[in-house]
Scaffold this motif. Structure first.
Motif, short mmCIF file in Angstrom:
data_model
loop_
_atom_site.label_atom_id
_atom_site.label_comp_id
_atom_site.label_asym_id
_atom_site.label_seq_id
_atom_site.Cartn_x
_atom_site.Cartn_y
_atom_site.Cartn_z
N THR A 1 18.79 56.87 -58.30
CA THR A 1 18.26 55.65 -58.92
C THR A 1 16.75 55.50 -58.73
O THR A 1 16.07 54.92 -59.56
CB THR A 1 18.96 54.42 -58.31
N THR B 1 27.20 50.96 -50.69
CA THR B 1 26.88 51.46 -49.34
C THR B 1 28.14 51.47 -48.49
O THR B 1 28.41 52.44 -47.76
CB THR B 1 25.81 50.55 -48.68
N SER C 1 29.80 46.75 -50.94
CA SER C 1 29.19 47.36 -52.11
C SER C 1 29.25 48.89 -52.08
O SER C 1 30.12 49.47 -51.43
CB SER C 1 27.73 46.86 -52.20
C1 PLP Z 1 22.26 55.73 -55.71
C2 PLP Z 1 22.46 54.46 -54.93
N1 PLP Z 1 23.20 54.49 -53.82
C3 PLP Z 1 23.41 53.37 -53.10
C4 PLP Z 1 22.87 52.16 -53.45
C5 PLP Z 1 23.13 50.96 -52.62
O1 PLP Z 1 23.92 50.11 -53.37
P1 PLP Z 1 24.48 48.74 -52.81
O2 PLP Z 1 23.28 47.92 -52.46
O3 PLP Z 1 25.25 48.21 -53.94
O4 PLP Z 1 25.29 49.06 -51.61
C6 PLP Z 1 22.08 52.08 -54.60
C7 PLP Z 1 21.45 50.81 -55.00
O5 PLP Z 1 20.56 50.74 -55.80
C8 PLP Z 1 21.88 53.26 -55.36
O6 PLP Z 1 21.14 53.20 -56.46
#
Ligand code: PLP
Length: 385
Positions: free
Chosen positions: A145, A75, A73
């Motif tokens: 976020t 991350t 994802s």
């Molecule tokens: C700004 C931001 N970075 C990283 C992530 C992590 O995303 P993921 O869980 O898809 O790796 C999120 C998830 O909400 C996010 O909002």
């Protein structure tokens, strides 16, 4: 007491990730998925490449950039960048909420980069963007976020920078205009603005980012899952539909479904218009509210995707955040139990309040239907906490 509203949102999905599926989505729409096939078979690779091609076209990614699907994802995409390009120069880390702060942990505690600066602001504002040093690498989140604070545009980024700008754009892509000429490496995940599935990340690299990858080898070990180069050269195949490891072809099909829908609503312009309309609906309600306000202080930095609200009720004045959180959580729980709104509590590290996703997959009419229920739930929570 506030009277109980009668009109319910058609869809109670306001989570900030995974976000609402596009309107009308049904699992049957994925019937064409190449399940049970090797992801390295020609038609499967073509499907993966189609995600990149259509994403590139909608987002306006320049032709000379590489775009590929990576594991783990957003991350995964961010960490593979941090591990692969950092260390060649000093780095400025911009932090104004939880995710930006998480990337500092990687740089300071895991990679142990001595020459890093943290430019930080509290929830609700941005750090001083004029003090960023673009002779260094810069890591930042386009849209924070968990605080609902975004950078307004890319004007603060130097055009003649020496360092690379590494941008976590996961809650901005497909909802905001990203300044590609000011960015060098950009990441996002499928589970956000187009309502895709989790665990798959996208990585976009500018020619300057590729140059860094090919001219610099970090001193630390590189797990296979992060490896972007082969014998000192970019591993091109990752950007041509050959993923590092096995993706879900069901999720690939779903990503294509989301992209088709994005095209059908007018591409990026249409997606942004839908998201802005969502923010506008919440704004006009907030203006009249006596008990809630935006966490983002400056309207120019107010996110139209992760719309974060704090409690400004007279009752909250002087009270401990933990006490306010109990009441806000009670209100979210009530709305969840009523089937009105799922997953709208503020992020665990953020000031207590609510977070409403306003990306394009959420219908404005659903947000408008939710808002009176928030007034009702807040009033009910006062009676029980
Ligand atoms: C700004 C931001 N970075 C990283 C992530 C992590 O995303 P993921 O869980 O898809 O790796 C999120 C998830 O909400 C996010 O909002």
């Amino acid at each position: 007491m506030t009277t109980r509203p009668t009109q319910r949102p058609a869809r109670p999905h306001f989570s900030s990730g995974p976000c609402a599926k596009r309107p009308g989505w049904a699992v049957q729409d994925l019937d064409g998925a190449l399940v049970g096939r090797s992801h390295r078979a020609a038609p499967a690779k073509a499907r993966i490449q189609e995600v990149s091609n259509r994403s590139r076209s909608i987002l306006g990614i320049p032709d000379d950039w590489r775009l590929g699907l990576v594991p783990a994802s957003d991350t995964g995409a961010v960490e593979m960048l941090l591990w692969s390009v950092l260390g060649a120069r000093g780095v400025d880390m911009l932090v104004w909420e939880s995710f930006g702060s998480g990337w500092v942990t990687d740089v300071a505690k895991q990679l142990k980069l001595k020459d890093h600066r943290v430019l930080e602001a509290d929830y609700g504002s941005l750090p001083d963007l004029t003090s960023v040093d673009f002779s260094r690498d810069v890591v930042f989140t386009w849209n924070g976020t968990t605080s609902g604070v975004r950078v307004p545009d890319g004007d603060w980024i130097a055009g003649d920078r020496k360092g690379l700008t590494i941008c976590d754009a996961t809650s901005a892509a497909f909802a905001m205009d990203l300044a590609w000429d000011k960015l060098d490496a950009v990441t996002w995940s499928w589970q956000k603005a187009l309502g895709g599935e989790a665990a798959h990340g996208m990585l976009a690299l500018s020619p300057r980012a590729v140059e860094r990858l090919e001219s610099y080898t970090p001193p630390w070990p590189m797990p296979k899952i992060f490896r972007l180069t082969k014998a000192g050269k970019l591993n091109q195949s990752i950007f041509e539909g050959s993923t590092i490891n096995t993706p879900s072809m069901l999720c690939v099909e779903d990503a294509i479904d989301g992209l088709s829908w994005a095209e059908s609503v007018g591409g990026l312009e249409g997606l942004m218009a839908r998201s802005k309309a969502n923010l506008a609906a919440v704004s006009s309600w907030v203006e009249k509210s006596s008990w809630t306000g935006f966490l983002a202080e400056d309207p120019a930095t107010r996110s139209s995707t992760s719309i974060c609200l704090r409690i400004v009720d007279d009752w909250a004045e002087g009270r401990d955040a933990s006490e306010i959180a109990i009441r806000a959580k009670a209100a979210s729980k009530l709305l969840d139990a009523e089937g009105i709104a799922f997953d709208i509590g503020s992020y665990r590290d953020a000031p207590p309040g609510f977070r409403l996703w306003g990306g394009a997959t959420v219908e404005t009419s659903d947000l408008e239907a939710l808002l009176p229920w928030l007034d009702w739930a807040w009033s009910e929570a006062q009676a029980t906490t």
